[in-house]
Design a protein around this motif. Structure first.
Motif, PDB file in Angstrom:
ATOM      1  N   VAL A  36       0.873  -1.374  -0.040  1.00 23.84           N
ATOM      2  CA  VAL A  36      -0.036   0.054   0.190  1.00 23.84           C
ATOM      3  C   VAL A  36       0.862   1.181  -0.078  1.00 23.84           C
ATOM      4  O   VAL A  36       1.954   1.091   0.551  1.00 23.84           O
ATOM      5  CB  VAL A  36      -0.932  -0.104   1.064  1.00 23.84           C
ATOM      6  CG1 VAL A  36      -0.297  -0.145   2.437  1.00 23.84           C
ATOM      7  CG2 VAL A  36      -1.872   1.194   1.233  1.00 23.84           C
ATOM      8  N   GLN A  48      -2.722   0.712  -4.347  1.00 29.00           N
ATOM      9  CA  GLN A  48      -2.496  -0.612  -3.654  1.00 29.00           C
ATOM     10  C   GLN A  48      -1.786  -1.513  -4.877  1.00 29.00           C
ATOM     11  O   GLN A  48      -2.592  -1.609  -5.877  1.00 29.00           O
ATOM     12  CB  GLN A  48      -3.788  -1.365  -3.103  1.00 29.00           C
ATOM     13  CG  GLN A  48      -3.442  -2.662  -2.431  1.00 29.00           C
ATOM     14  CD  GLN A  48      -3.391  -3.641  -3.419  1.00 29.00           C
ATOM     15  OE1 GLN A  48      -3.896  -3.650  -4.318  1.00 29.00           O
ATOM     16  NE2 GLN A  48      -2.672  -4.647  -3.061  1.00 29.00           N
ATOM     17  N   ALA A  99       2.937  -7.718   4.257  1.00 26.72           N
ATOM     18  CA  ALA A  99       2.502  -6.690   3.522  1.00 26.72           C
ATOM     19  C   ALA A  99       3.419  -5.334   3.726  1.00 26.72           C
ATOM     20  O   ALA A  99       4.104  -5.391   4.909  1.00 26.72           O
ATOM     21  CB  ALA A  99       1.186  -6.325   4.253  1.00 26.72           C
ATOM     22  N   PHE A 125      -7.712   5.918  -5.460  1.00 23.38           N
ATOM     23  CA  PHE A 125      -8.884   5.478  -4.951  1.00 23.38           C
ATOM     24  C   PHE A 125      -9.629   6.851  -5.074  1.00 23.38           C
ATOM     25  O   PHE A 125     -10.165   7.600  -4.012  1.00 23.38           O
ATOM     26  CB  PHE A 125      -8.687   5.213  -3.214  1.00 23.38           C
ATOM     27  CG  PHE A 125      -8.080   3.987  -3.104  1.00 23.38           C
ATOM     28  CD1 PHE A 125      -8.826   2.812  -2.870  1.00 23.38           C
ATOM     29  CD2 PHE A 125      -6.585   3.705  -3.359  1.00 23.38           C
ATOM     30  CE1 PHE A 125      -8.309   1.708  -2.645  1.00 23.38           C
ATOM     31  CE2 PHE A 125      -5.933   2.816  -3.258  1.00 23.38           C
ATOM     32  CZ  PHE A 125      -6.926   1.544  -2.793  1.00 23.38           C
TER      33      PHE A 125
ATOM     34  N   THR B  34      -8.695  -7.158  -1.554  1.00 23.29           N
ATOM     35  CA  THR B  34      -7.781  -6.716  -0.491  1.00 23.29           C
ATOM     36  C   THR B  34      -8.131  -5.351   0.075  1.00 23.29           C
ATOM     37  O   THR B  34      -8.942  -4.499  -0.621  1.00 23.29           O
ATOM     38  CB  THR B  34      -6.321  -6.438  -1.055  1.00 23.29           C
ATOM     39  OG1 THR B  34      -5.371  -6.062  -0.190  1.00 23.29           O
ATOM     40  CG2 THR B  34      -6.114  -5.357  -2.106  1.00 23.29           C
ATOM     41  N   VAL B  36      -7.097  -1.831   2.673  1.00 23.81           N
ATOM     42  CA  VAL B  36      -6.165  -1.340   3.520  1.00 23.81           C
ATOM     43  C   VAL B  36      -6.874  -0.229   4.580  1.00 23.81           C
ATOM     44  O   VAL B  36      -7.779   0.318   3.979  1.00 23.81           O
ATOM     45  CB  VAL B  36      -5.238  -0.339   2.865  1.00 23.81           C
ATOM     46  CG1 VAL B  36      -5.860   0.422   1.494  1.00 23.81           C
ATOM     47  CG2 VAL B  36      -4.147   0.451   3.741  1.00 23.81           C
ATOM     48  N   GLN B  48      -3.566  -4.172   6.968  1.00 27.24           N
ATOM     49  CA  GLN B  48      -4.022  -4.514   5.468  1.00 27.24           C
ATOM     50  C   GLN B  48      -4.753  -6.112   5.733  1.00 27.24           C
ATOM     51  O   GLN B  48      -3.989  -7.009   6.302  1.00 27.24           O
ATOM     52  CB  GLN B  48      -2.819  -4.854   4.543  1.00 27.24           C
ATOM     53  CG  GLN B  48      -3.138  -5.089   3.033  1.00 27.24           C
ATOM     54  CD  GLN B  48      -3.176  -6.554   2.763  1.00 27.24           C
ATOM     55  OE1 GLN B  48      -2.384  -7.417   3.373  1.00 27.24           O
ATOM     56  NE2 GLN B  48      -4.036  -6.685   1.805  1.00 27.24           N
ATOM     57  N   TYR B  50      -8.219  -8.758   4.250  1.00 23.24           N
ATOM     58  CA  TYR B  50      -9.034  -9.076   3.134  1.00 23.24           C
ATOM     59  C   TYR B  50     -10.475  -9.025   3.717  1.00 23.24           C
ATOM     60  O   TYR B  50     -10.833  -9.322   4.691  1.00 23.24           O
ATOM     61  CB  TYR B  50      -8.651 -10.417   2.437  1.00 23.24           C
ATOM     62  CG  TYR B  50      -7.428 -10.537   2.079  1.00 23.24           C
ATOM     63  CD1 TYR B  50      -7.229 -10.088   0.707  1.00 23.24           C
ATOM     64  CD2 TYR B  50      -6.207 -10.483   2.984  1.00 23.24           C
ATOM     65  CE1 TYR B  50      -5.917 -10.334   0.303  1.00 23.24           C
ATOM     66  CE2 TYR B  50      -5.117 -10.525   2.635  1.00 23.24           C
ATOM     67  CZ  TYR B  50      -4.744 -10.366   1.100  1.00 23.24           C
ATOM     68  OH  TYR B  50      -3.303 -10.436   0.539  1.00 23.24           O
ATOM     69  N   ASP B  98     -10.549  -3.494  -7.279  1.00 23.99           N
ATOM     70  CA  ASP B  98     -10.150  -4.732  -6.703  1.00 23.99           C
ATOM     71  C   ASP B  98      -9.240  -4.410  -5.455  1.00 23.99           C
ATOM     72  O   ASP B  98      -8.532  -5.416  -4.861  1.00 23.99           O
ATOM     73  CB  ASP B  98      -9.200  -5.668  -7.727  1.00 23.99           C
ATOM     74  CG  ASP B  98      -7.620  -5.024  -7.865  1.00 23.99           C
ATOM     75  OD1 ASP B  98      -7.636  -3.612  -7.619  1.00 23.99           O
ATOM     76  OD2 ASP B  98      -7.151  -5.433  -8.535  1.00 23.99           O
ATOM     77  N   ALA B  99      -9.470  -3.293  -4.738  1.00 30.33           N
ATOM     78  CA  ALA B  99      -8.962  -2.751  -3.691  1.00 30.33           C
ATOM     79  C   ALA B  99      -9.660  -1.913  -3.034  1.00 30.33           C
ATOM     80  O   ALA B  99     -10.508  -0.982  -3.496  1.00 30.33           O
ATOM     81  CB  ALA B  99      -7.527  -2.318  -3.539  1.00 30.33           C
ATOM     82  N   VAL B 100      -9.901  -1.887  -1.728  1.00 25.12           N
ATOM     83  CA  VAL B 100     -10.867  -1.140  -0.714  1.00 25.12           C
ATOM     84  C   VAL B 100      -9.775  -0.103   0.085  1.00 25.12           C
ATOM     85  O   VAL B 100      -8.955  -0.940   0.881  1.00 25.12           O
ATOM     86  CB  VAL B 100     -11.822  -2.030   0.072  1.00 25.12           C
ATOM     87  CG1 VAL B 100     -12.662  -1.146   0.935  1.00 25.12           C
ATOM     88  CG2 VAL B 100     -12.929  -2.468  -0.984  1.00 25.12           C
TER      89      VAL B 100
END
Lengths: 155, 155
Positions: A36, A48, A99, A125, B34, B36, B48, B50, B98-100
């Motif tokens: 990240v 990410q 990570a 984001f 994934t 963060v 980090q 899931y 594909d990432a939050v």
């Protein structure tokens, strides 16, 4: 660039990995570790991504962010095409060492202000998911750059 | 808790996913996305992790962070054991969804100050990897809590 690669230690015990002084990163079955990247000034999450061992070694050795591009399956020196290099201020690693957190300063690009997202926004984001409803709201109202000008056909 | 699940849209085109208004998250071949998590005040990366679809739906619906624990293979309401609940201030999603990114406020625990790492530190990223050398340096000098007091045998 010729740099002496940083050596990673073998993973032996939970205590060694979580509370020791060995750098013993855990790469998954694809050989990757999740990363990240935040803006060192604002704390904003920029992206990410993933690193393989070589990308992590090069990032430590050179102080510039390197990733593994899963879509292109190549080592990726961020900013090599766009000029939007990420200068690493600090590298952190998490408890079980699976990570990495990069705190970076983003350079201005050849054709644009500092940014990190290939779509043209400052951060990858750039959208909020509203609580309760799940509705998408644009947190960044305007793009920082035009991807066609910065990347041309290199995307 | 009974909440109406947020509906995710089917993924159709790059334009729809990257520049549209559909929430169409991409779960990998394990059914995971994934995540963060940062402290909404300080910008510090706390952890980090899931989520599976249910964890993301519950996080959106309840405003408290839910994850999928890969080690325990269970839905994980963060703070259910320790009291260290993460109240979600904002949810962001990245370009290809594909990432939050969760921006959270961490509650004080039943037995400790606000913290997020099971080892006892404020952040899971309590160690720095020194540039050039790869040497491990402790960024957090002291633990925030004693894991044995907070978790007992629940770890």
């Amino acid at each position: 660039m010729s740099v002496a690669p940083v050596k990673f230690q073998a993973r032996k015990t939970i205590e060694q990995v979580e509370e020791g002084n060995d750098l013993a990163p855990k790469f998954d079955d694809r050989g990757l570790i999740t990363v990240v990247t935040t803006d060192a000034d604002s704390g904003e999450v920029l992206m990410q991504g993933y690193m393989n061992a070589e990308a992590l070694q090069l990032t430590i050795a050179t102080g510039e962010a390197h990733y593994w591009s899963r879509s292109r399956q190549v080592l990726w020196h961020k900013g090599a095409t766009s000029g939007l290099v990420q200068r690493v201020i600090e590298i952190r690693i998490d408890d079980d060492q699976d990570a990495v957190w990069l705190r970076v300063a983003v350079a201005a690009g050849t054709h644009c202000e500092p940014a990190s997202c290939h779509v043209g926004y400052h951060s990858c984001f750039y959208r909020t998911v509203e609580l309760k409803t799940g509705k998408i709201i644009y947190a960044e109202k305007e793009k920082t750059f035009d991807p066609e000008v910065v990347y041309g056909n290199a995307l």
